[in-house]
Design a protein around this motif. Structure first.
Motif, PDB file in Angstrom:
ATOM      1  N   THR A  56       0.819  -1.215   0.000  1.00  0.00           N
ATOM      2  CA  THR A  56       0.000   0.000   0.000  1.00  0.00           C
ATOM      3  C   THR A  56       0.853   1.265   0.000  1.00  0.00           C
ATOM      4  OG1 THR A  56      -1.815  -1.141   1.127  1.00  0.00           O
ATOM      5  CG2 THR A  56      -1.802   1.261   1.241  1.00  0.00           C
ATOM      6  N   SER A  57       1.899   1.302   0.800  1.00  0.00           N
ATOM      7  CA  SER A  57       2.729   2.499   0.892  1.00  0.00           C
ATOM      8  C   SER A  57       3.499   2.783  -0.392  1.00  0.00           C
ATOM      9  CB  SER A  57       3.704   2.387   2.067  1.00  0.00           C
ATOM     10  OG  SER A  57       3.016   2.446   3.295  1.00  0.00           O
ATOM     11  N   ALA A  58       3.698   1.765  -1.224  1.00  0.00           N
ATOM     12  CA  ALA A  58       4.351   2.005  -2.509  1.00  0.00           C
ATOM     13  C   ALA A  58       3.482   2.901  -3.382  1.00  0.00           C
ATOM     14  CB  ALA A  58       4.620   0.678  -3.223  1.00  0.00           C
ATOM     15  N   THR A  63       0.797   4.975  -1.954  1.00  0.00           N
ATOM     16  CA  THR A  63       0.465   6.220  -1.254  1.00  0.00           C
ATOM     17  C   THR A  63       1.686   7.093  -0.983  1.00  0.00           C
ATOM     18  OG1 THR A  63       0.649   5.121   0.907  1.00  0.00           O
ATOM     19  CG2 THR A  63      -1.540   5.157  -0.136  1.00  0.00           C
ATOM     20  N   ASN A  64       2.864   6.464  -0.897  1.00  0.00           N
ATOM     21  CA  ASN A  64       4.096   7.204  -0.607  1.00  0.00           C
ATOM     22  C   ASN A  64       5.252   6.593  -1.395  1.00  0.00           C
ATOM     23  OD1 ASN A  64       6.151   8.762   0.537  1.00  0.00           O
ATOM     24  ND2 ASN A  64       6.281   7.489   2.373  1.00  0.00           N
ATOM     25  N   PRO A  65       5.254   6.761  -2.724  1.00  0.00           N
ATOM     26  CA  PRO A  65       6.281   6.104  -3.549  1.00  0.00           C
ATOM     27  C   PRO A  65       7.712   6.490  -3.191  1.00  0.00           C
ATOM     28  CG  PRO A  65       4.986   7.707  -4.822  1.00  0.00           C
ATOM     29  CD  PRO A  65       4.281   7.516  -3.534  1.00  0.00           C
ATOM     30  N   GLN A  66       7.896   7.646  -2.559  1.00  0.00           N
ATOM     31  CA  GLN A  66       9.246   8.047  -2.146  1.00  0.00           C
ATOM     32  C   GLN A  66       9.854   7.044  -1.175  1.00  0.00           C
ATOM     33  OE1 GLN A  66      11.044  10.603  -3.394  1.00  0.00           O
ATOM     34  NE2 GLN A  66      12.775   9.927  -2.143  1.00  0.00           N
ATOM     35  N   LEU A  67       8.990   6.292  -0.474  1.00  0.00           N
ATOM     36  CA  LEU A  67       9.467   5.278   0.468  1.00  0.00           C
ATOM     37  C   LEU A  67      10.317   4.233  -0.243  1.00  0.00           C
ATOM     38  CD1 LEU A  67       9.465   3.863   3.244  1.00  0.00           C
ATOM     39  CD2 LEU A  67       7.276   2.828   2.608  1.00  0.00           C
ATOM     40  N   ILE A  68       9.976   3.916  -1.479  1.00  0.00           N
ATOM     41  CA  ILE A  68      10.750   2.919  -2.232  1.00  0.00           C
ATOM     42  C   ILE A  68      12.174   3.432  -2.454  1.00  0.00           C
ATOM     43  CG2 ILE A  68      10.840   1.517  -4.326  1.00  0.00           C
ATOM     44  CD1 ILE A  68       8.428   1.014  -2.436  1.00  0.00           C
ATOM     45  N   SER A  69      12.282   4.676  -2.900  1.00  0.00           N
ATOM     46  CA  SER A  69      13.604   5.253  -3.140  1.00  0.00           C
ATOM     47  C   SER A  69      14.402   5.399  -1.847  1.00  0.00           C
ATOM     48  CB  SER A  69      13.455   6.625  -3.809  1.00  0.00           C
ATOM     49  OG  SER A  69      12.799   6.505  -5.054  1.00  0.00           O
ATOM     50  N   ASP A  70      13.725   5.874  -0.812  1.00  0.00           N
ATOM     51  CA  ASP A  70      14.414   6.060   0.468  1.00  0.00           C
ATOM     52  C   ASP A  70      14.866   4.723   1.047  1.00  0.00           C
ATOM     53  OD1 ASP A  70      13.937   8.752   0.218  1.00  0.00           O
ATOM     54  OD2 ASP A  70      12.240   8.791   1.623  1.00  0.00           O
ATOM     55  N   GLY A  71      14.013   3.716   0.951  1.00  0.00           N
ATOM     56  CA  GLY A  71      14.370   2.396   1.453  1.00  0.00           C
ATOM     57  C   GLY A  71      15.538   1.799   0.694  1.00  0.00           C
ATOM     58  N   ALA A  72      15.521   1.974  -0.626  1.00  0.00           N
ATOM     59  CA  ALA A  72      16.607   1.440  -1.458  1.00  0.00           C
ATOM     60  C   ALA A  72      17.940   2.115  -1.134  1.00  0.00           C
ATOM     61  CB  ALA A  72      16.262   1.609  -2.931  1.00  0.00           C
ATOM     62  N   SER A  74       5.130  -5.245  -3.716  1.00  0.00           N
ATOM     63  CA  SER A  74       4.063  -6.217  -3.951  1.00  0.00           C
ATOM     64  C   SER A  74       2.962  -5.549  -4.766  1.00  0.00           C
ATOM     65  CB  SER A  74       3.509  -6.706  -2.606  1.00  0.00           C
ATOM     66  OG  SER A  74       2.373  -7.506  -2.799  1.00  0.00           O
ATOM     67  N   ILE A  75       2.587  -6.174  -5.872  1.00  0.00           N
ATOM     68  CA  ILE A  75       1.571  -5.626  -6.772  1.00  0.00           C
ATOM     69  C   ILE A  75       0.398  -6.606  -6.833  1.00  0.00           C
ATOM     70  CG2 ILE A  75       1.076  -4.775  -9.088  1.00  0.00           C
ATOM     71  CD1 ILE A  75       4.030  -4.238  -9.473  1.00  0.00           C
ATOM     72  N   ASP A  76      -0.727  -6.209  -6.257  1.00  0.00           N
ATOM     73  CA  ASP A  76      -1.936  -7.034  -6.258  1.00  0.00           C
ATOM     74  C   ASP A  76      -2.838  -6.575  -7.397  1.00  0.00           C
ATOM     75  OD1 ASP A  76      -0.994  -8.272  -3.965  1.00  0.00           O
ATOM     76  OD2 ASP A  76      -2.073  -6.913  -2.623  1.00  0.00           O
ATOM     77  N   VAL A  77      -3.253  -7.519  -8.236  1.00  0.00           N
ATOM     78  CA  VAL A  77      -3.968  -7.158  -9.459  1.00  0.00           C
ATOM     79  C   VAL A  77      -5.275  -7.937  -9.584  1.00  0.00           C
ATOM     80  CG1 VAL A  77      -3.813  -7.087 -11.989  1.00  0.00           C
ATOM     81  CG2 VAL A  77      -1.753  -6.728 -10.609  1.00  0.00           C
ATOM     82  N   LYS A  78      -6.336  -7.227  -9.986  1.00  0.00           N
ATOM     83  CA  LYS A  78      -7.567  -7.906 -10.391  1.00  0.00           C
ATOM     84  C   LYS A  78      -8.300  -7.039 -11.404  1.00  0.00           C
ATOM     85  CE  LYS A  78     -10.603  -6.420  -6.567  1.00  0.00           C
ATOM     86  NZ  LYS A  78     -11.477  -6.917  -5.456  1.00  0.00           N
ATOM     87  N   TYR A 120       2.593   0.527 -13.702  1.00  0.00           N
ATOM     88  CA  TYR A 120       2.905   0.595 -12.275  1.00  0.00           C
ATOM     89  C   TYR A 120       4.216  -0.130 -11.982  1.00  0.00           C
ATOM     90  CZ  TYR A 120       1.864   0.555  -7.226  1.00  0.00           C
ATOM     91  OH  TYR A 120       1.896   0.747  -5.869  1.00  0.00           O
ATOM     92  N   ALA A 121       4.391  -1.295 -12.570  1.00  0.00           N
ATOM     93  CA  ALA A 121       5.618  -2.073 -12.369  1.00  0.00           C
ATOM     94  C   ALA A 121       6.837  -1.293 -12.854  1.00  0.00           C
ATOM     95  CB  ALA A 121       5.510  -3.411 -13.083  1.00  0.00           C
ATOM     96  N   ARG A 122       6.706  -0.673 -14.012  1.00  0.00           N
ATOM     97  CA  ARG A 122       7.818   0.124 -14.541  1.00  0.00           C
ATOM     98  C   ARG A 122       8.167   1.263 -13.588  1.00  0.00           C
ATOM     99  NH1 ARG A 122       5.138   0.229 -20.291  1.00  0.00           N
ATOM    100  NH2 ARG A 122       6.282  -1.394 -21.414  1.00  0.00           N
ATOM    101  N   ARG A 123       7.161   1.928 -13.036  1.00  0.00           N
ATOM    102  CA  ARG A 123       7.415   3.038 -12.136  1.00  0.00           C
ATOM    103  C   ARG A 123       8.084   2.568 -10.851  1.00  0.00           C
ATOM    104  NH1 ARG A 123       2.764   4.911 -11.879  1.00  0.00           N
ATOM    105  NH2 ARG A 123       2.060   4.952  -9.722  1.00  0.00           N
ATOM    106  N   MET A 124       7.645   1.427 -10.326  1.00  0.00           N
ATOM    107  CA  MET A 124       8.260   0.906  -9.105  1.00  0.00           C
ATOM    108  C   MET A 124       9.730   0.550  -9.342  1.00  0.00           C
ATOM    109  SD  MET A 124       6.032   1.180  -6.746  1.00  0.00           S
ATOM    110  CE  MET A 124       5.321   2.617  -7.567  1.00  0.00           C
ATOM    111  N   GLU A 125      10.026   0.014 -10.511  1.00  0.00           N
ATOM    112  CA  GLU A 125      11.420  -0.270 -10.851  1.00  0.00           C
ATOM    113  C   GLU A 125      12.226   1.024 -10.909  1.00  0.00           C
ATOM    114  OE1 GLU A 125      14.014  -2.680 -14.234  1.00  0.00           O
ATOM    115  OE2 GLU A 125      12.068  -1.811 -14.792  1.00  0.00           O
ATOM    116  N   SER A 126      11.678   2.059 -11.529  1.00  0.00           N
ATOM    117  CA  SER A 126      12.398   3.321 -11.664  1.00  0.00           C
ATOM    118  C   SER A 126      12.628   3.999 -10.307  1.00  0.00           C
ATOM    119  CB  SER A 126      11.625   4.275 -12.592  1.00  0.00           C
ATOM    120  OG  SER A 126      10.440   4.753 -11.984  1.00  0.00           O
ATOM    121  N   LEU A 127      11.755   3.720  -9.346  1.00  0.00           N
ATOM    122  CA  LEU A 127      11.901   4.293  -8.007  1.00  0.00           C
ATOM    123  C   LEU A 127      12.971   3.590  -7.186  1.00  0.00           C
ATOM    124  CD1 LEU A 127       8.133   4.826  -7.157  1.00  0.00           C
ATOM    125  CD2 LEU A 127       9.860   6.633  -7.304  1.00  0.00           C
ATOM    126  N   GLY A 128      13.336   2.369  -7.599  1.00  0.00           N
ATOM    127  CA  GLY A 128      14.400   1.667  -6.882  1.00  0.00           C
ATOM    128  C   GLY A 128      14.062   0.285  -6.385  1.00  0.00           C
TER     129      GLY A 128
END
Length: 255
Positions: free
Chosen positions: A104-106, A108-117, A128-132, A157-165
Motif C-alpha cells: 500500500t505504501s508504494a 500512497t508514498n512512492p518516495q518510500l521505495i527510493s528512500d528504502g533502497a 508487492s503488486i496485487d492485481v484484479k 505501475y511495475a515500470r514506475r516501481m522499478e524506476s523508483l528503486g
C-alpha cells in the motif's frame, strides 16, 4: 540446469497463520512459528511473511514477533505489512529480514521505495503488486488487501516501481488466490516483459507444472500459499513442500 526459487508465502492475521480465497474467506490454519519450523526441515529456498492485518489497522510492524520468526528461520526471510517509513525498512533488515515487501505504501508514498533502497539497497526492497479486473474487465492494481482500486495499469505501475528503486516485484493475481487454478500467465508475461528486475508470481498454483508454466512466460521465481498448506481435495491443513529431487526432476530439468 537452471535453479528456480520456489517460495512458500505465509499470511499473518492478528498473530495467527491464515489462508484466503481471492483475498477473502480468511481461515485460521495454525501457528506461524510452527509453520516456519516445518519449512526449515523441508529446506525451502526462501520464505515470505505477510502481515495482512497491519496496514488495515494502521499498525507498524511487530518487531518482537518478526524477530522471533527470523530467529527460527534457517532460510532467507522476506516480510511485508505495515511498512510506512524508511526507518522501519532499516529496522526490519537489522532484525534479520533479508527483503522488505511494500504494498500500500508504494502507492500512497512512492518516495518510500527510493528512500528504502538508499538505506538498505535495491536488492532488499520488494514491491508487492496485487492485481484484479475492474468492472470493465481491465487489469488494475489494488491496495489495502485488495479493497482499494488505484486505477493503475499493472505494467505501467511495475515500470514506475522499478524506476523508483525496487529490486524485485511480487506479482499477485487476486482472482487466482487460493483457487488452485494455475497462475495468470498473461499477467506474468506482460509485467515481466516490461521490467528488468525479477518478478515473483503468486496466486493460483496447484502443482509443480504450474511453476514451470509461470517461468516459461517470464517469472523469475514462483511463490504459493495454499498449495503448501492444504492437502486437497478437502483442504485439510497439512504443511508440505516438494522435495529437492521432485523439483529437480519436474521443474529445474525442464527450464
Amino acid at each position: 540446469m537452471r535453479r528456480i526459487r520456489v517460495i512458500p508465502t505465509l499470511l499473518i492475521q492478528n498473530g495467527g497463520l491464515v489462508k484466503s480465497v481471492k483475498f477473502q474467506q480468511h481461515r485460521y490454519v495454525g501457528d506461524p512459528i510452527n509453520a516456519v519450523k516445518i519449512f526449515n526441515d523441508k529446506e525451502v529456498d526462501e520464505l515470505v511473511l505477510l502481515d495482512i492485518s497491519a496496514s488495515a489497522a494502521k499498525r507498524s510492524p511487530d518487531m518482537h514477533f518478526i524477530s522471533q520468526v527470523a530467529s527460527e528461520a534457517f532460510m532467507p526471510l522476506s516480510y511485508g505489512g505495515g511498512v510506512t517509513k524508511a526507518h522501519q525498512v532499516q529496522q526490519l533488515i537489522s532484525a534479520g529480514i533479508e527483503k522488505v515487501i511494500i504494498n500500500t505504501s508504494a502507492y500512497t508514498n512512492p518516495q518510500l521505495i527510493s528512500d528504502g533502497a538508499k538505506l538498505v539497497g535495491s536488492q532488499s526492497v520488494v514491491v508487492s503488486i496485487d492485481v484484479k479486473k475492474n468492472f470493465w474487465g481491465k487489469q488494475k492494481v489494488f491496495v489495502q488487501n485488495g479493497t482499494v482500486n488505484t486505477n493503475e495499469n499493472p505494467v505501467d505501475y511495475a515500470r514506475r516501481m522499478e524506476s523508483l528503486g525496487a529490486g524485485e516485484l511480487l506479482l499477485n493475481a487476486i482472482e487466482k488466490d487460493g483457487t488452485f487454478t494455475g497462475y495468470d500467465e498473461e499477467l506474468i508475461r506482460s509485467v515481466s516483459a516490461a521490467v528488468n528486475i525479477p518478478v515473483i508470481t503468486i496466486g493460483g498454483a496447484a502443482e509443480i507444472s504450474d511453476f514451470e508454466k509461470a517461468i516459461k512466460v517470464g517469472a523469475s521465481a514462483v511463490a504459493a500459499g495454499s498449495m503448501f498448506v492444504f492437502q486437497r481435495p478437502h483442504r485439510a491443513v497439512l504443511i508440505s513442500y516438494p522435495s529437492q529431487q521432485q523439483l529437480s526432476e519436474q521443474l529445474f530439468s525442464n527450464i
